[in-house]
Design a protein around this motif. Structure first.
Motif, short mmCIF file in Angstrom:
data_model
loop_
_atom_site.label_atom_id
_atom_site.label_comp_id
_atom_site.label_asym_id
_atom_site.label_seq_id
_atom_site.Cartn_x
_atom_site.Cartn_y
_atom_site.Cartn_z
N ALA A 261 0.87 -1.29 0.03
CA ALA A 261 -0.03 -0.13 -0.06
C ALA A 261 0.82 1.23 0.16
O ALA A 261 0.13 2.38 0.47
CB ALA A 261 -0.96 -0.10 1.16
N GLY A 263 2.68 2.10 -3.01
CA GLY A 263 2.80 2.12 -4.44
C GLY A 263 3.93 1.71 -5.08
O GLY A 263 4.46 2.61 -5.83
N ASN A 266 3.41 1.53 -8.83
CA ASN A 266 3.33 3.10 -9.20
C ASN A 266 4.69 3.75 -9.46
O ASN A 266 5.07 4.30 -10.51
CB ASN A 266 2.47 3.95 -8.46
CG ASN A 266 0.98 3.63 -8.37
OD1 ASN A 266 0.52 2.74 -9.06
ND2 ASN A 266 0.47 4.20 -7.35
N LEU A 267 5.75 3.66 -8.21
CA LEU A 267 7.07 4.13 -8.48
C LEU A 267 7.70 3.48 -9.51
O LEU A 267 8.62 4.16 -10.29
CB LEU A 267 7.65 4.17 -7.17
CG LEU A 267 9.18 4.73 -7.18
CD1 LEU A 267 9.00 6.22 -7.08
CD2 LEU A 267 9.90 4.30 -5.91
N LEU A 270 6.97 5.35 -12.85
CA LEU A 270 6.74 6.69 -12.67
C LEU A 270 6.70 7.32 -13.65
O LEU A 270 7.73 7.27 -14.68
CB LEU A 270 7.66 7.20 -11.44
CG LEU A 270 7.46 8.72 -11.15
CD1 LEU A 270 7.31 8.86 -9.59
CD2 LEU A 270 8.74 9.33 -11.62
N ARG A 408 4.91 4.15 5.02
CA ARG A 408 3.82 5.32 5.32
C ARG A 408 4.00 5.83 6.68
O ARG A 408 3.50 5.35 7.50
CB ARG A 408 2.57 4.60 5.14
CG ARG A 408 1.86 4.81 3.76
CD ARG A 408 0.53 4.10 4.05
NE ARG A 408 -0.12 4.21 2.59
CZ ARG A 408 -1.01 4.94 1.77
NH1 ARG A 408 -1.14 6.08 2.91
NH2 ARG A 408 -1.31 4.79 0.91
N TRP A 490 6.89 9.45 1.41
CA TRP A 490 5.96 10.38 0.29
C TRP A 490 4.62 10.75 1.16
O TRP A 490 3.76 11.23 0.99
CB TRP A 490 5.36 9.53 -0.66
CG TRP A 490 6.28 8.54 -1.41
CD1 TRP A 490 5.98 7.38 -2.11
CD2 TRP A 490 7.43 8.90 -2.25
NE1 TRP A 490 7.01 7.01 -2.67
CE2 TRP A 490 7.91 7.79 -2.75
CE3 TRP A 490 8.36 10.07 -2.16
CZ2 TRP A 490 9.25 7.88 -3.36
CZ3 TRP A 490 9.75 10.12 -2.69
CH2 TRP A 490 10.00 9.01 -3.44
N PHE A 491 4.63 10.15 2.64
CA PHE A 491 3.33 10.19 3.20
C PHE A 491 3.25 10.90 4.52
O PHE A 491 2.46 10.79 5.40
CB PHE A 491 2.75 8.62 3.66
CG PHE A 491 2.64 7.75 2.20
CD1 PHE A 491 1.52 7.92 1.82
CD2 PHE A 491 3.77 7.11 1.85
CE1 PHE A 491 1.49 7.07 0.30
CE2 PHE A 491 3.61 6.27 0.82
CZ PHE A 491 2.31 6.31 0.06
N PHE A 499 -1.67 15.65 3.30
CA PHE A 499 -0.34 15.19 2.92
C PHE A 499 0.64 16.45 2.52
O PHE A 499 0.20 17.17 1.63
CB PHE A 499 -0.48 14.12 1.46
CG PHE A 499 -0.92 12.86 1.86
CD1 PHE A 499 -0.11 12.03 2.76
CD2 PHE A 499 -2.21 12.49 1.43
CE1 PHE A 499 -0.75 10.46 2.93
CE2 PHE A 499 -2.67 11.07 1.94
CZ PHE A 499 -1.99 10.37 2.63
N TRP A 501 3.39 16.21 0.68
CA TRP A 501 4.12 15.96 -0.41
C TRP A 501 3.25 15.59 -1.54
O TRP A 501 2.41 14.82 -1.25
CB TRP A 501 5.32 14.98 -0.13
CG TRP A 501 6.07 14.67 -1.62
CD1 TRP A 501 6.01 13.48 -2.32
CD2 TRP A 501 6.95 15.65 -2.06
NE1 TRP A 501 7.03 13.62 -3.26
CE2 TRP A 501 7.55 14.68 -3.26
CE3 TRP A 501 7.48 16.80 -1.79
CZ2 TRP A 501 8.32 15.38 -4.25
CZ3 TRP A 501 8.18 17.52 -2.81
CH2 TRP A 501 8.98 16.92 -3.89
N PRO A 502 3.17 16.23 -3.10
CA PRO A 502 2.23 15.76 -3.78
C PRO A 502 2.37 14.34 -4.32
O PRO A 502 1.48 13.85 -4.75
CB PRO A 502 2.57 16.59 -4.78
CG PRO A 502 3.96 17.23 -4.63
CD PRO A 502 4.27 17.35 -3.24
N GLY A 503 3.63 13.52 -4.10
CA GLY A 503 3.53 12.44 -4.66
C GLY A 503 3.50 12.07 -5.75
O GLY A 503 3.86 13.00 -7.01
N PHE A 504 3.55 10.86 -6.36
CA PHE A 504 3.14 10.30 -7.72
C PHE A 504 4.47 10.77 -8.64
O PHE A 504 5.41 10.71 -8.37
CB PHE A 504 1.70 10.68 -8.25
CG PHE A 504 0.69 9.86 -7.36
CD1 PHE A 504 0.31 8.49 -7.71
CD2 PHE A 504 -0.14 10.55 -6.32
CE1 PHE A 504 -0.53 7.69 -6.70
CE2 PHE A 504 -0.73 9.90 -5.38
CZ PHE A 504 -1.07 8.53 -5.90
N ASN A 507 7.55 12.70 -7.29
CA ASN A 507 8.48 12.03 -6.87
C ASN A 507 9.88 12.09 -7.43
O ASN A 507 11.09 11.82 -6.70
CB ASN A 507 8.01 10.34 -6.47
CG ASN A 507 6.86 10.47 -5.36
OD1 ASN A 507 6.82 11.32 -4.61
ND2 ASN A 507 6.22 9.15 -5.30
#
Ligand code: TSX
Ligand code: MN
Length: 605
Positions: A261, A263, A266-267, A270, A408, A490-491, A499, A501-504, A507
């Motif tokens: 959970a 990501g 996703n990373l 990216l 997280r 990132w969390f 949050f 940091w905008p993340g995704f 990053n």
């Protein structure tokens, strides 16, 4: 010789499980088409819309068989102390006795499929051969996507000299004339996912789902491989591998370990928000890492596909994964639209007015239960991914410049910090974990679930010995040749639970700092917990991140760290005396550094 050993084992297991027939899988397209036709004809699979999802199929598991079963996962080593405090241990003889009773006649009325598979590129010295026996055709079609399966693997048996035997049965024999359920499985108390690390053997009974049943993945490539790696001097890790290229066209490879959970997929895929910076994928789940001739760490991805969580995957969060699943994909426990396409919570757009949910029941948006199971999955080939790195199949593997760890953590842990040396990096990996979320018991809120290198459910031996092995790896080479280790988070949240940091895709800004640290060009400040970026060292071009938010992301709060160090110490005590002293020394050193800083401030210097 080895072929003979294989035949003897297959015959022995067939006479134990008593299938009606034995089928050797060659991995060809024609064979796969036959299997999928059989699965659709019996209603076990649903063929999706031929234009919207070409050659895609959906499966729905029994509601009792939806995830890995850690309580029913066993390490059967000779000594209990070799399994350690984090594994369920069983004496090998007792384990075998229990399971022999279950396997006896377990494939009656069914077919036993023999699946030869290679973990890792063909003709790589780092690859291993497995042979899975299974009575599940769902397992066969998934293994074909996830591994290099079939004749080509079998052909390498003489060169590799050996194979890892993987016996699997769903545990639902059929009496003559008895109807076959759409997803047969055994009740929870008869499920066993068992590993015999000294024998390099896997026995799995009673489940047809994911890591319980696709034995190349968690069972072989992590639990058994981790033990082989310890014995042979390499590492089997729960890590994605990515290739990052800068605007000059220079590239590096990073590996990264995160608990579930966070990501990871996703990373791995990216989509960069910084012009000229690019990320490509080598793998999203497992890395086998060894030292090359020059003493550098090289990694291969032992897998050939992604078994990814569908829920939450969208063109917004992960466009590359969405494009990968557009064709030749197996979906499990997702919802189906009226026009035979897939749907899950978190996919782009509004929920349709009507769906078939993962239990094959009618679903409308007013229904209280989710349409797709939270652990719904896609199985798709890595070659379907539009951002695959050309080196993904390189038998030599790729040189790893940085290892990222993370989790997280709403507080305490900064956006990124760099270890001062390998031992400190191993400390970072040993203390990583995620804060327990609201989804679990509310009394546990705020508690960190420690998960060293995201390997807690996957270490095939004692966690203390595992951490010692990480430290030992450094002794085989020069410090300058080792990857540097970074902790990312990132969390982190502010006091309003927002949050920071905008993340995704943003990053990439953190990956860029790491890239430039490795080049020796990025600025950092020294703190008691390691090197942190200065505020201006993080590239904020093209995004609005306020100074105050970035400062908060890069804060090392001594009071929070007092609690953190106490909590890490508590976790270390649970590991027991096999925990390497070097790690408690790092803990004490960080403690002392905080005291020094506090002392200096007290003196007003
Ligand atoms: O995958 C995630 N990553 C890594 C991406 C490469 N997720 C999803 C986690 C569940 C699988 C994230 N969620 C990430 C992240 O970096 N960050 C967050 C937290 C977050 C969520 C929503 C927003 C921002 C951060 N939305 C807005 O700011 C609008
Ligand atoms: Mn995983």
């Amino acid at each position: 010789m080895h072929a003979k050993k294989l035949t003897i084992w297959v015959n022995k297991m067939a006479s134990l499980c008593q299938p009606d027939r034995v089928v050797w899988c060659d991995g060809s397209d024609a064979e796969n088409e036959r299997f999928l036709n059989e699965l659709t004809a019996t209603g076990k699979a649903i063929a999706l819309h031929p234009e919207k999802r070409p050659r895609c199929h959906a499966f729905f598991s029994d509601p009792s068989d939806v995830a890995r079963v850690e309580d029913r996962t066993f390490i059967a080593s000779k000594k209990e102390s070799d399994a350690g405090p984090t594994n369920n241990w069983q004496p090998p003889r007792k384990m075998k006795k229990t399971m022999l009773k279950l396997f006896k006649g377990s494939m009656k009325g069914r077919t036993m499929y023999v699946i030869p598979f290679m973990m890792g590129p063909f003709d790589s010295p780092l690859s291993k051969i497995g042979i899975q026996l299974t009575d599940s055709l769902y397992v066969v079609v998934n293994m074909r996507i996830m591994t290099r399966m079939g004749q080509q693997a079998l052909d390498r048996l003489p060169a590799k000299k050996t194979f890892i035997p993987c016996l699997h049965s769903i545990g639902h024999p059929l009496a003559p004339g008895e109807p076959d359920p759409l997803w047969p499985a055994a009740p929870i108390e008869r499920k066993y996912i068992s590993h015999f690390p000294e024998k390099r053997l896997i026995w799995s009974y009673g489940s047809g789902y994911g890591g319980n049943a696709l034995l190349g993945k968690k069972c072989l490539a992590l639990r058994i491989a981790s033990k082989m790696a310890k014995d042979e001097g390499w590492m089997a890790e729960h890590m994605l591998i990515l290739k990052i290229t800068n605007p000059e066209g220079r590239h590096k490879f990073f590996a990264a370990a995160f608990p579930s959970a966070c990501g990871k997929t996703n990373l791995a895929m990216l989509v960069s928000k910084l012009p000229g910076w690019k990320v490509e994928t080598i793998g999203d789940d497992i890395a086998w890492i060894s030292l090359d001739q020059e003493g550098r760490m090289r990694a291969i991805n032992p897998e050939k596909g992604f078994f990814g969580v569908a829920k939450g995957t969208s063109y917004a969060s992960n466009p590359s994964a969405m494009r990968a699943v557009e064709k030749d994909t197996i979906f499990t426990n997702v919802a189906i639209t009226d026009d035979m396409d897939v749907w899950w919570e978190g996919i782009d757009g509004k929920p349709p007015a009507h769906l078939m949910d993962w239990k094959r029941a009618d679903w409308t948006p007013d229904k209280e239960t989710p349409a797709a199971h939270p652990n719904s999955r896609f199985t798709t080939a890595i070659t379907n991914c539009p951002v695959i790195a050309p080196e993904w199949d390189d038998p030599e593997g790729v040189p790893i410049s940085a290892i990222l760890v993370g989790g997280r953590r709403p507080s305490t842990i900064p956006l990124v910090h760099e270890s001062v040396d390998w031992t400190h990096g191993v400390f970072m990996g040993s203390m990583m974990g995620s804060e327990v979320t609201a989804a679990t018991i509310s009394t546990m809120l705020g508690i960190v679930r420690r998960d060293p290198f995201a390997m807690l459910p996957f270490i095939g031996y004692h966690v203390g010995d595992y951490l010692a092995h990480w430290l030992e790896m450094a002794e085989k080479t020069e410090a300058s040749k080792l990857p540097r280790i970074y902790y990312v988070n990132w969390f982190r949240k502010d006091e309003h639970n927002r949050f920071l940091w905008p993340g995704f895709g943003d990053n990439i800004r953190v990956l860029k700092w790491i890239f430039e640290r490795l080049d020796g060009t990025a600025e950092a400040k020294e703190t008691p917990i390691g090197y942190l970026p200065t505020r201006n060292a993080i590239d904020r071009s093209g995004v609005n991140i306020k100074n105050a938010d970035l400062d908060a992301l890069l804060t090392v709060d001594p009071a929070e760290w007092q609690d953190e160090l106490k909590s890490i110490n508590h976790f270390y005590e649970s590991i027991g005396e096999k925990l390497p002293d070097a790690l408690t020394d790092v803990l004490k050193h960080i403690q002392a550094q905080f005291e020094d800083v506090a002392g200096n401030q007290g003196e007003g210097s």
